[in-house]
Structures are given as structure tokens and as C-alpha cells.
Design a protein around this motif. Structure first.
Motif, PDB file in Angstrom:
ATOM      1  N   GLU A   6       0.846  -1.189   0.000  1.00 33.04           N
ATOM      2  CA  GLU A   6       0.000   0.000   0.000  1.00 33.04           C
ATOM      3  C   GLU A   6       0.882   1.240   0.000  1.00 33.04           C
ATOM      4  OE1 GLU A   6      -2.948   0.162   3.036  1.00 33.04           O
ATOM      5  OE2 GLU A   6      -3.521  -1.923   2.747  1.00 33.04           O
ATOM      6  N   ILE A   7       0.412   2.236  -0.634  1.00 28.44           N
ATOM      7  CA  ILE A   7       1.121   3.512  -0.653  1.00 28.44           C
ATOM      8  C   ILE A   7       0.243   4.529   0.050  1.00 28.44           C
ATOM      9  CG2 ILE A   7       2.010   5.356  -2.090  1.00 28.44           C
ATOM     10  CD1 ILE A   7       2.579   3.261  -4.217  1.00 28.44           C
ATOM     11  N   THR A   8       0.810   5.215   1.008  1.00 28.22           N
ATOM     12  CA  THR A   8       0.092   6.265   1.722  1.00 28.22           C
ATOM     13  C   THR A   8       0.723   7.601   1.349  1.00 28.22           C
ATOM     14  OG1 THR A   8      -0.311   4.759   3.545  1.00 28.22           O
ATOM     15  CG2 THR A   8      -0.623   7.101   3.976  1.00 28.22           C
ATOM     16  N   VAL A   9      -0.095   8.523   0.940  1.00 27.62           N
ATOM     17  CA  VAL A   9       0.381   9.846   0.556  1.00 27.62           C
ATOM     18  C   VAL A   9      -0.112  10.853   1.585  1.00 27.62           C
ATOM     19  CG1 VAL A   9       0.361  11.610  -1.238  1.00 27.62           C
ATOM     20  CG2 VAL A   9       0.315   9.193  -1.870  1.00 27.62           C
ATOM     21  N   GLU A  10       0.824  11.525   2.227  1.00 24.27           N
ATOM     22  CA  GLU A  10       0.476  12.549   3.210  1.00 24.27           C
ATOM     23  C   GLU A  10       0.348  13.890   2.497  1.00 24.27           C
ATOM     24  OE1 GLU A  10      -0.056  12.089   6.483  1.00 24.27           O
ATOM     25  OE2 GLU A  10       0.218   9.953   6.188  1.00 24.27           O
ATOM     26  N   PRO A  11      -0.538  14.759   2.987  1.00 16.41           N
ATOM     27  CA  PRO A  11      -0.622  16.088   2.374  1.00 16.41           C
ATOM     28  C   PRO A  11       0.703  16.832   2.532  1.00 16.41           C
ATOM     29  CG  PRO A  11      -2.257  15.822   4.126  1.00 16.41           C
ATOM     30  CD  PRO A  11      -1.455  14.576   4.065  1.00 16.41           C
ATOM     31  N   ARG A  12       1.070  17.552   1.522  1.00 13.45           N
ATOM     32  CA  ARG A  12       2.315  18.307   1.570  1.00 13.45           C
ATOM     33  C   ARG A  12       2.158  19.498   2.509  1.00 13.45           C
ATOM     34  NH1 ARG A  12       5.167  20.856  -3.686  1.00 13.45           N
ATOM     35  NH2 ARG A  12       3.725  22.538  -3.337  1.00 13.45           N
ATOM     36  N   PRO A  13       3.116  19.748   3.376  1.00 13.29           N
ATOM     37  CA  PRO A  13       2.986  20.894   4.281  1.00 13.29           C
ATOM     38  C   PRO A  13       3.078  22.204   3.506  1.00 13.29           C
ATOM     39  CG  PRO A  13       5.144  19.891   4.496  1.00 13.29           C
ATOM     40  CD  PRO A  13       4.341  19.009   3.584  1.00 13.29           C
ATOM     41  N   ALA A  14       2.504  23.237   4.087  1.00 13.70           N
ATOM     42  CA  ALA A  14       2.541  24.553   3.444  1.00 13.70           C
ATOM     43  C   ALA A  14       3.983  25.016   3.326  1.00 13.70           C
ATOM     44  CB  ALA A  14       1.730  25.552   4.248  1.00 13.70           C
ATOM     45  N   THR A  15       4.309  25.621   2.209  1.00 17.23           N
ATOM     46  CA  THR A  15       5.674  26.086   2.007  1.00 17.23           C
ATOM     47  C   THR A  15       5.860  27.532   2.459  1.00 17.23           C
ATOM     48  OG1 THR A  15       5.090  26.671  -0.253  1.00 17.23           O
ATOM     49  CG2 THR A  15       6.108  24.517   0.094  1.00 17.23           C
ATOM     50  N   TYR A  16       4.781  28.221   2.730  1.00 23.20           N
ATOM     51  CA  TYR A  16       4.853  29.587   3.255  1.00 23.20           C
ATOM     52  C   TYR A  16       3.591  29.847   4.057  1.00 23.20           C
ATOM     53  CZ  TYR A  16       1.483  30.813  -0.313  1.00 23.20           C
ATOM     54  OH  TYR A  16       0.368  30.865  -1.085  1.00 23.20           O
ATOM     55  N   PHE A  17       3.627  30.896   4.867  1.00 19.51           N
ATOM     56  CA  PHE A  17       2.459  31.270   5.657  1.00 19.51           C
ATOM     57  C   PHE A  17       2.119  32.716   5.359  1.00 19.51           C
ATOM     58  CE2 PHE A  17       0.567  33.256   9.378  1.00 19.51           C
ATOM     59  CZ  PHE A  17      -0.560  32.480   9.508  1.00 19.51           C
ATOM     60  N   SER A  18       0.862  32.966   5.162  1.00 17.75           N
ATOM     61  CA  SER A  18       0.390  34.325   4.931  1.00 17.75           C
ATOM     62  C   SER A  18      -1.013  34.435   5.490  1.00 17.75           C
ATOM     63  CB  SER A  18       0.374  34.627   3.433  1.00 17.75           C
ATOM     64  OG  SER A  18      -0.174  35.897   3.205  1.00 17.75           O
ATOM     65  N   ASP A  19      -1.282  35.546   6.152  1.00 19.56           N
ATOM     66  CA  ASP A  19      -2.640  35.776   6.618  1.00 19.56           C
ATOM     67  C   ASP A  19      -3.551  35.876   5.400  1.00 19.56           C
ATOM     68  OD1 ASP A  19      -1.866  35.899   9.257  1.00 19.56           O
ATOM     69  OD2 ASP A  19      -1.629  38.067   9.246  1.00 19.56           O
ATOM     70  N   THR A  20      -4.753  35.354   5.543  1.00 18.86           N
ATOM     71  CA  THR A  20      -5.680  35.418   4.415  1.00 18.86           C
ATOM     72  C   THR A  20      -6.715  36.513   4.592  1.00 18.86           C
ATOM     73  OG1 THR A  20      -7.061  33.751   5.456  1.00 18.86           O
ATOM     74  CG2 THR A  20      -5.432  32.989   3.842  1.00 18.86           C
ATOM     75  N   ASP A  21      -6.818  37.075   5.793  1.00 15.68           N
ATOM     76  CA  ASP A  21      -7.722  38.191   5.992  1.00 15.68           C
ATOM     77  C   ASP A  21      -7.185  39.119   7.073  1.00 15.68           C
ATOM     78  OD1 ASP A  21      -8.164  36.366   8.015  1.00 15.68           O
ATOM     79  OD2 ASP A  21     -10.304  36.722   8.108  1.00 15.68           O
ATOM     80  N   TYR A  22      -7.703  40.337   7.090  1.00 13.37           N
ATOM     81  CA  TYR A  22      -7.229  41.373   7.995  1.00 13.37           C
ATOM     82  C   TYR A  22      -8.407  42.261   8.342  1.00 13.37           C
ATOM     83  CZ  TYR A  22      -4.975  45.841   9.215  1.00 13.37           C
ATOM     84  OH  TYR A  22      -4.613  47.016   9.821  1.00 13.37           O
ATOM     85  N   GLU A  23      -8.584  42.537   9.620  1.00 17.01           N
ATOM     86  CA  GLU A  23      -9.657  43.425  10.068  1.00 17.01           C
ATOM     87  C   GLU A  23      -9.033  44.647  10.719  1.00 17.01           C
ATOM     88  OE1 GLU A  23     -13.714  43.476  12.778  1.00 17.01           O
ATOM     89  OE2 GLU A  23     -12.503  41.662  12.679  1.00 17.01           O
TER      90      GLU A  23
END
Length: 124
Positions: A6-23
Motif C-alpha cells: 500500500e502507498i500512503t500519501v500525506e498532504p504536503r505541508p505549506a511552504t509559506y504562511f500568509s494571513d488570508t484576511d485582515y480586520e
């Protein structure tokens, strides 16, 4: 070929972080990155890079200066705002009653033309 493996594929981690919203409660708005999905849902064309105004608080500074929700902020003062960190930095220097500054904004009026708006910060 071995059928028992069996092959298990893990989700790739985020390569960068950025806020998606700002109040910003001082100016009375909520903003998002102007993503591809937002570009498809608005009349504003791909040639403009900026920050999308998701909400404008009634009675807030932006509402009083007639900057509607659905607009894209392209420039604040002399600073271009292609993303949320640049908007946060540019707008923070004007968070004081009595200040005045120009913003380059593309409003959701169907014309797709950026216009300069003068924002005058007024007290309550």
C-alpha cells in the motif's frame, strides 16, 4: 507487481504562511488577499494587484469616505499594497484623527478604472 503493498500519501505541508484576511477596526473594514477566486467573482480585472475589501463597516472611516466593499486597494499614500502585510504597514501610519491621505482604489462599479480617493480621518 505486488498487490499487497500500500502507498500512503500525506498532504504536503505549506511552504509559506500568509494571513488570508485582515480586520482594521479604526478604519472599519475587513480585507482579503485578492485571490484568483475573488478575481473571477468580481468585475475587477487581473491587471490590478491589491487587497480586496470584503466588508466596510457602516459609519466607519472608509464608509464615510465612500469606499465600498468589493473595492480593491492598490496603493495607500505612496505605498503599493499587493498583499495584506503591505496594506497593514501602509495604513498604520494614518490611524490618527485629523490625518488625510490618498488611496488608489478600483471600485466595483464595472468601469475597472483605478481612481484616487482622498481619505480624511475624522473623529467621532
Amino acid at each position: 507487481m505486488d498487490k499487497d503493498k500500500e502507498i500512503t500519501v500525506e498532504p504536503r505541508p505549506a511552504t509559506y504562511f500568509s494571513d488570508t484576511d485582515y480586520e482594521n477596526t479604526f478604519f472599519g473594514f475587513k480585507a482579503n488577499e485578492f485571490s484568483d477566486s475573488l478575481r473571477l467573482r468580481t468585475y475587477i480585472l487581473n491587471r490590478f494587484n491589491g487587497v480586496y475589501l470584503a466588508e466596510v463597516t457602516p459609519g466607519g472611516q472608509f464608509a464615510m469616505n465612500i469606499i465600498p466593499a468589493g473595492s480593491v486597494i492598490i496603493k495607500v499614500g505612496e505605498t503599493f499594497t499587493p498583499d495584506l502585510p503591505s496594506l497593514k504597514g501602509a495604513i498604520s501610519e494614518y490611524e490618527q484623527v485629523g490625518k488625510s491621505f490618498k488611496m488608489l482604489v478600483c471600485k466595483p462599479d464595472g468601469y475597472n478604472m483605478p481612481v484616487y480617493c482622498t481619505v480624511k480621518v475624522v473623529g467621532e
